[in-house]
Design an enzyme around this catalytic site. Structure first.
Site, PDB file in Angstrom:
ATOM      1  N   ASP A  38       0.832  -1.206   0.000  1.00 27.52           N
ATOM      2  CA  ASP A  38       0.000   0.000   0.000  1.00 27.52           C
ATOM      3  C   ASP A  38       0.866   1.256   0.000  1.00 27.52           C
ATOM      4  O   ASP A  38       2.077   1.216   0.303  1.00 27.52           O
ATOM      5  CB  ASP A  38      -0.904  -0.028   1.245  1.00 27.52           C
ATOM      6  CG  ASP A  38      -2.277   0.553   0.972  1.00 27.52           C
ATOM      7  OD1 ASP A  38      -2.388   1.401   0.079  1.00 27.52           O
ATOM      8  OD2 ASP A  38      -3.229   0.161   1.669  1.00 27.52           O
ATOM      9  N   ASP A  71     -10.762   1.856  -3.341  1.00 29.63           N
ATOM     10  CA  ASP A  71     -11.237   1.467  -2.011  1.00 29.63           C
ATOM     11  C   ASP A  71     -12.756   1.367  -1.990  1.00 29.63           C
ATOM     12  O   ASP A  71     -13.336   0.988  -0.976  1.00 29.63           O
ATOM     13  CB  ASP A  71     -10.798   2.495  -0.958  1.00 29.63           C
ATOM     14  CG  ASP A  71      -9.401   2.183  -0.437  1.00 29.63           C
ATOM     15  OD1 ASP A  71      -8.858   1.122  -0.789  1.00 29.63           O
ATOM     16  OD2 ASP A  71      -8.861   3.011   0.323  1.00 29.63           O
TER      17      ASP A  71
HETATM   18  C1  GLA Z   1      -5.749   1.711   2.314  1.00 25.41           C
HETATM   19  C2  GLA Z   1      -6.152   0.614   1.360  1.00 25.41           C
HETATM   20  C3  GLA Z   1      -7.222  -0.249   1.974  1.00 25.41           C
HETATM   21  C4  GLA Z   1      -6.715  -0.816   3.273  1.00 25.41           C
HETATM   22  C5  GLA Z   1      -6.261   0.302   4.185  1.00 25.41           C
HETATM   23  C6  GLA Z   1      -5.575  -0.244   5.401  1.00 25.41           C
HETATM   24  O1  GLA Z   1      -6.782   2.617   2.492  1.00 25.41           O
HETATM   25  O2  GLA Z   1      -6.540   1.153   0.144  1.00 25.41           O
HETATM   26  O3  GLA Z   1      -7.590  -1.276   1.097  1.00 25.41           O
HETATM   27  O4  GLA Z   1      -5.665  -1.692   3.004  1.00 25.41           O
HETATM   28  O5  GLA Z   1      -5.343   1.168   3.541  1.00 25.41           O
HETATM   29  O6  GLA Z   1      -5.165   0.749   6.259  1.00 25.41           O
END
Ligand code: GLA
Length: 753
Positions: free
Chosen positions: A470, A534
């Site tokens: 990420d 997301d």
């Molecule tokens: C980001 C990612 C999510 C999740 C969160 C975890 O927002 O896009 O899918 O993994 O971090 O903190």
């Protein structure tokens, strides 16, 4: 300050192209590029449709000289330059303390690769300015063109580089621009505008690719659509700051291109140092945007490390625990989830954020990449063993480029936090926090090594098949040792990924960046999929995936069935719509599936089985999208390359203006072949999905028709409730239409309307 060898080479070459006389004519996959050297400069005469096997007569292509202009025709060079009279956006901007500001690049060498390898390397130099630019160009099988430059500083002193752009000419017929916009949870939404005189620029200053980045910048003929019109499109394979642009000059020529957006003073090349641009990817299509996708998909799938090709195994169905448990990492809950997932047919289980030291919320812990002993007294092993014991792979979330100020790492190495000024012991100004976090300065070799060692140790100590990598903030005021460093940071991240892949070749990596904040071909060179957004709301995903899919094939775009009521939009959707949406991607779940009722669990298991059945097709075939006139409806599908089978989704995204949808085209099949079409999901009598007194007659038992009929007439479709979908499976039953007249071949086998 000049290099004598180059001076010699340039002089020898200068009798205007004599040395390199033959034009460069690259043609492959329906696309061609024509470059003439007769002015001593690589003049781009054509990029677009294949002009045929014979080298065109260049005397036909020379422009007249207009009044009140330079006294010679202006060359559009591979690097457009003012020294040739180019007054559009210059290809190269750089200087030596304000001098040597205008280069006069001339060809010193052309390497042509013959035969199948449709590529060339063109070297230009300006001995006086002390710069050499080497350009690699290749057209791949499916017609995708790749181009990048490397600039060498041949002078004695340093050379400040402001921009080095990669551009290509666009045909005069182009009158419209299309690109993509976005924000968190709403990535890849298209916008269109007329192509007028002037420059249309999309700038990305996020330090990462950006949720709003234009994955694709296209120019095309009036009203170009999914399956009609000429289109020229570019993408820059880069995960840092960048610009893509269409530049329509007053002389009537238009170029399309992109460059890395360099910070003030960011690139100062010492003598003999070089700068390399990211790859520009460009495609031309005579058959709309689907043709652009064909070119990109062929390139992706031809790579030896393309997932599937590399491992030889299908893309596993994923369960990611994020929207199921968030930071609540209780082992019994996670084990129960693993159990439920395995029973549903899940093949990869991904433990998301929250497992490492001090990470009980998003306020702390980033940088401390040790399993949290309090939470996991026996390490991750009990969970990993349970997951792998179920026959699933185990995946783990990491965010290696970031650091929380509340972490041991920040306390021990405050100077490893990147910022606009050097971080001395007293602490200089830091950038604003974003999700309570800062950026780790990976240009610092010690910080880079620490992160490499931590990830390497985690991968060695645990049976991890997959990293969800990420990156959750923009790189604002990004600096190393007081100088802008987005470029160097991006390269450092690439090197980190490259080295980890070398050390752990079996581990797959996903590029996530608060969803789709880092979707580009630079990151995808070294990762195995992207997280599209997301937002798991199926309605939003219909748009996000459709447009991300213009460039990136579905097997590389993570796409999960989220909870019944979306956590990011609060919309509620039936399972069938969520499943049909997720199927056109790298399918997975992100949902607490422990408490499902029997019928929902059975339906979910069926949807997973259905995805597995069609997975080989979905992850290898051509993406087709009808030019559907009703804005409430969308039709897309994947057709196998031999035209033998297809899977389509008809989706309603709103209420329609019409009482019935009418006959909807299923494009992309072989016109002469006979096909059987069947509705596979949801069942025609499903009252959640359809609102009608009687469905169309063919729906219950399926129907047979030719590919031509299915494309040109289409089939009457049921009345779908808004935010619902229907999956249609198509299988070839005869290779030719027995009733067809011999001459009845269509010039537009795939026209949809
Ligand atoms: C980001 C990612 C999510 C999740 C969160 C975890 O927002 O896009 O899918 O993994 O971090 O903190």
């Amino acid at each position: 300050m000049t290099n004598p060898d180059l001076t010699l080479a340039a002089e020898t070459a200068s009798p205007l192209g004599a040395l390199h006389g033959e034009p460069l004519y690259l043609r492959r996959g329906g696309t061609s590029l024509l470059i003439d050297f007769s002015t001593g400069e690589p003049a781009m005469l054509h990029f677009g449709a294949d002009l045929g096997p014979a080298l065109p007569d260049l005397s036909l292509l020379g422009d007249p000289v207009p009044h009140s202009a330079l006294d010679v025709p202006v060359t559009l060079g591979l690097i457009p330059q003012a020294s040739s009279g180019w007054r559009g956006r210059p290809g190269l901007r750089g200087h030596r303390n304000g001098e040597a500001f205008s280069a006069r690049l001339r060809v010193v060498n052309v390497e042509r690769s013959g035969g199948e390898d449709c590529s060339a390397v063109i070297t230009q130099a300006d001995a006086e300015a002390g710069v050499t630019v080497r350009t690699e160009i290749r057209i791949h099988d499916g017609g995708l063109l790749q181009l990048r430059h490397r600039l060498d500083n041949d002078g004695d002193g340093s050379y400040s580089l402001d921009e080095l752009a990669a551009v290509l000419p666009v045909g005069r017929a182009a009158t419209e621009i299309l690109d993509l916009t976005g924000r968190w949870c709403r990535e890849s939404h298209p916008q269109r505008l007329p192509l007028r005189q002037g420059t249309w620029v999309r700038s990305g200053r996020h330090g990462r690719t950006g949720h709003d980045s234009s994955l694709l910048l296209a120019a095309g003929t009036p009203g170009f659509g999914n399956r009609h019109g000429q289109v020229w499109a570019v993408h820059l394979g880069w995960s840092g700051n960048h610009e893509s642009f269409v530049d329509a000059a007053a002389d009537g020529r238009t170029v399309i291109g992109a460059s890395e957006l360099l910070g003030t003073g960011e690139i100062t090349l010492a003598a003999s140092a070089s700068y390399e641009t990211p790859w520009l990817f460009a495609a031309y299509s005579a058959a709309g945007l689907d043709g652009i996708s064909d070119a990109f998909y062929a390139w992706f799938r031809g790579r030896p490390h393309h997932p599937g090709a590399r491992s030889g195994k299908a893309r596993p169905v994923v369960l990611n625990v994020w929207e199921a448990v968030y930071f609540d990492h209780r082992l019994p809950v996670l084990l129960e989830l693993a159990d439920a997932a395995a029973r549903l047919g899940v093949e990869r289980y991904v433990l998301d954020d929250g497992w490492f030291r001090g990470r009980r919320s998003d306020h702390a812990g980033l940088g401390d990449w040790y399993v949290d002993d309090d939470l996991w007294p026996a390490g991750l092993t009990p969970l990993i063993d349970a997951v792998t014991g179920h026959g699933m792979e185990f995946g783990l979330w990491v965010e290696p480029e970031m650091i929380n100020e509340d972490s041991d790492l920040a306390r021990n190495h405050p100077d490893w936090i990147a910022g606009p000024a050097p971080r001395t012991a007293g602490g200089s100004r830091l950038p604003l926090q974003w999700r309570h976090q800062q950026v780790l300065d990976l240009v610092n070799p010690e910080a880079w090594q620490y992160i490499f060692d931590r990830l390497d140790a985690l991968l060695r100590a645990n049976n991890i098949a997959y990293l969800k990598w990420d990156q959750n903030r923009d790189l604002t005021e990004m600096g190393h040792a007081g100088r802008p460093s987005v470029h160097a940071q991006t390269r450092a991240v690439y090197r980190l990924l490259d080295e980890l892949r070398k050390a752990h070749p079996g581990v797959e990596i996903e590029s996530c960046s608060s969803g789709g904040g880092r979707v580009d071909l630079g990151i995808l060179e070294r990762t195995d999929r992207v997280w599209g957004s997301d937002c798991n709301d199926a309605l939003e995903r219909q748009t996000i995936q459709r447009w991300t899919g213009m460039v990136v094939p579905p097997e590389l775009v993570g796409s999960h069935i989220g909870p019944t009521t979306s956590h990011t939009t609060a919309r509620t959707h039936d399972l069938s719509f969520r499943a049909i949406t997720a199927m056109f991607g790298h399918f997975g779940l992100e949902w607490d599936v422990r408490g499902l009722g029997d019928s929902e669990r059975a339906e979910l298991a069926r949807a997973i089985a259905l995805f597995k059945e069609y997975r080989p097709l979905l992850h290898s075939g051509r993406m087709v999208r009808a030019d559907e006139p009703d804005p409430a409806l969308r039709l897309h599908g994947v057709v196998s390359h031999d035209g033998g089978e297809a899977l389509y989704a008809l989706v309603s995204v709103a209420t329609s203006f019409a009482e019935v949808p009418g006959r909807i085209s299923l494009p992309g099949l072989l016109p002469e072949a006979g096909y059987r079409v069947e509705a596979v999901y949801p069942a025609p009598e499903d009252r959640r999905a359809f609102l009608q007194t009687a469905p169309p007659a063919w729906l219950a038992g399926g129907v047979e028709a030719t590919g031509r009929f299915l494309a040109e007439s289409g089939l009457p479709m049921p009345v779908l409730n808004p935010e619902h979908g229907l999956l249609l499976a198509v299988r070839r039953v005869t290779t030719a239409d027995p009733a067809a007249e011999p001459a009845a071949t269509s010039g537009h086998p795939a026209r949809s309307s």
